[in-house]
Design an enzyme around this catalytic site. Structure first.
Site, PDB file in Angstrom:
ATOM      1  N   ASN A 126      52.862  33.555  38.390  1.00  0.00           N
ATOM      2  CA  ASN A 126      54.204  33.805  38.893  1.00  0.00           C
ATOM      3  C   ASN A 126      54.207  33.793  40.422  1.00  0.00           C
ATOM      4  O   ASN A 126      53.171  33.588  41.055  1.00  0.00           O
ATOM      5  CB  ASN A 126      54.729  35.131  38.338  1.00  0.00           C
ATOM      6  CG  ASN A 126      56.210  35.087  38.056  1.00  0.00           C
ATOM      7  OD1 ASN A 126      56.971  34.468  38.792  1.00  0.00           O
ATOM      8  ND2 ASN A 126      56.611  35.742  36.983  1.00  0.00           N
TER       9      ASN A 126
ATOM     10  N   HIS B 161      33.650  41.166  54.693  1.00  0.00           N
ATOM     11  CA  HIS B 161      33.373  41.237  56.120  1.00  0.00           C
ATOM     12  C   HIS B 161      32.309  42.295  56.372  1.00  0.00           C
ATOM     13  O   HIS B 161      32.274  43.318  55.679  1.00  0.00           O
ATOM     14  CB  HIS B 161      34.661  41.570  56.888  1.00  0.00           C
ATOM     15  CG  HIS B 161      35.732  40.548  56.666  1.00  0.00           C
ATOM     16  ND1 HIS B 161      35.828  39.404  57.411  1.00  0.00           N
ATOM     17  CD2 HIS B 161      36.727  40.483  55.758  1.00  0.00           C
ATOM     18  CE1 HIS B 161      36.847  38.692  56.987  1.00  0.00           C
ATOM     19  NE2 HIS B 161      37.410  39.308  55.976  1.00  0.00           N
TER      20      HIS B 161
ATOM     21  N   GLY C 270      51.592  42.204  37.541  1.00  0.00           N
ATOM     22  CA  GLY C 270      52.081  42.027  38.897  1.00  0.00           C
ATOM     23  C   GLY C 270      51.454  42.992  39.895  1.00  0.00           C
ATOM     24  O   GLY C 270      51.236  44.163  39.600  1.00  0.00           O
TER      25      GLY C 270
ATOM     26  N   ALA D 192      49.552  46.207  35.792  1.00  0.00           N
ATOM     27  CA  ALA D 192      50.244  45.966  37.061  1.00  0.00           C
ATOM     28  C   ALA D 192      49.767  46.957  38.114  1.00  0.00           C
ATOM     29  O   ALA D 192      49.587  48.143  37.837  1.00  0.00           O
ATOM     30  CB  ALA D 192      51.753  46.078  36.861  1.00  0.00           C
TER      31      ALA D 192
ATOM     32  N   ARG E   9      35.235  46.248  39.884  1.00  0.00           N
ATOM     33  CA  ARG E   9      33.980  46.000  39.160  1.00  0.00           C
ATOM     34  C   ARG E   9      34.303  45.196  37.911  1.00  0.00           C
ATOM     35  O   ARG E   9      35.464  45.094  37.500  1.00  0.00           O
ATOM     36  CB  ARG E   9      33.276  47.311  38.823  1.00  0.00           C
ATOM     37  CG  ARG E   9      34.086  48.231  37.967  1.00  0.00           C
ATOM     38  CD  ARG E   9      33.335  49.534  37.670  1.00  0.00           C
ATOM     39  NE  ARG E   9      34.232  50.488  37.068  1.00  0.00           N
ATOM     40  CZ  ARG E   9      34.773  51.521  37.689  1.00  0.00           C
ATOM     41  NH1 ARG E   9      34.519  51.739  38.949  1.00  0.00           N
ATOM     42  NH2 ARG E   9      35.583  52.333  37.058  1.00  0.00           N
TER      43      ARG E   9
ATOM     44  N   ARG F  50      41.648  50.991  26.857  1.00  0.00           N
ATOM     45  CA  ARG F  50      41.866  50.598  25.465  1.00  0.00           C
ATOM     46  C   ARG F  50      40.971  49.417  25.127  1.00  0.00           C
ATOM     47  O   ARG F  50      40.823  48.508  25.927  1.00  0.00           O
ATOM     48  CB  ARG F  50      43.325  50.234  25.297  1.00  0.00           C
ATOM     49  CG  ARG F  50      43.777  50.043  23.906  1.00  0.00           C
ATOM     50  CD  ARG F  50      45.301  50.031  23.924  1.00  0.00           C
ATOM     51  NE  ARG F  50      45.788  49.248  22.822  1.00  0.00           N
ATOM     52  CZ  ARG F  50      46.988  48.756  22.747  1.00  0.00           C
ATOM     53  NH1 ARG F  50      47.835  48.905  23.737  1.00  0.00           N
ATOM     54  NH2 ARG F  50      47.380  48.068  21.697  1.00  0.00           N
TER      55      ARG F  50
END
Length: 191
Positions: A88, A118, A145, A163, A169, A186
């Site tokens: 999206n 960095h 999102g 979202a 990790r 879950r």
């Protein structure tokens, strides 16, 4: 001695220290930014035009891929997108190292997939040294999102990332992971 013979581009893709202002890398960025400008100016309805740009720009792009503009990358050539991927609006994929996205992945708006790192040492940062770690996203993954996928992470097949999550990790197959840092809440294969 072999270390000295490698270009900054080779060092970058390998995840080793490299100088970000190397002339070859600067030229590659300019090329990528030209593709990015063209892509983001292309009408969303121009599926063929978008496909043509993606095919010329990215490391590989599968069949029936939709990436809604705006779309931002560093180089493009280190981004490998599988079949039927949907991303999206607002995907950022910083590909100093390889990013792979498996078939049938769905990516929500404003997701960031990040490979650059960095140095902690301020002097090395001032000298423009960077390094990176690849990201691998499996098949049939759904990333909600605003999620952030950090350098060096792998996400397994059939997994859902909630979202706004920050994936710091590896996350295995067939799970739902949410939060900052993302944690498995879950197991989908136990249902």
């Amino acid at each position: 001695m072999a270390e000295m013979n490698r270009s900054m581009r080779q060092r970058m893709v390998a995840g080793d220290d490299y100088l970000a202002d190397d002339p070859e890398l600067v030229e590659m960025l300019a090329t990528s930014f030209a593709f990015m400008d063209r892509y983001n100016a292309t009408a969303t309805s121009d599926v063929e035009g978008q496909r043509e740009i993606l095919s010329a720009w990215l490391g590989s792009v599968g069949e029936e891929v939709t990436i809604r503009p705006p779309f931002r990358v560093d180089y493009g050539v280190n981004l490998y997108v599988g079949d039927r991927v949907f991303a999206n609006f607002g995907l950022t994929a910083l590909d100093v190292c390889e990013i792979t996205i498996g078939d049938d992945a769905q990516i929500g708006p404003n997701v960031s997939i990040l490979t650059p790192l960095h140095p902690i040492d301020a002097e090395r940062r001032r000298e423009k040294w960077e390094y990176g770690a690849p990201v691998a996203i499996g098949s049939n993954v759904w990333i909600g999102g605003g999620a952030k996928i950090l350098p060096g992470v792998s996400i397994g097949d059939n997994t859902v990332i909630g979202a706004g999550s920050v994936v710091a990790r590896d996350i295995g197959d067939n799970v739902v992971a949410v939060g900052n840092p993302a944690r498995v809440v879950r197991h989908l294969d136990e249902e």
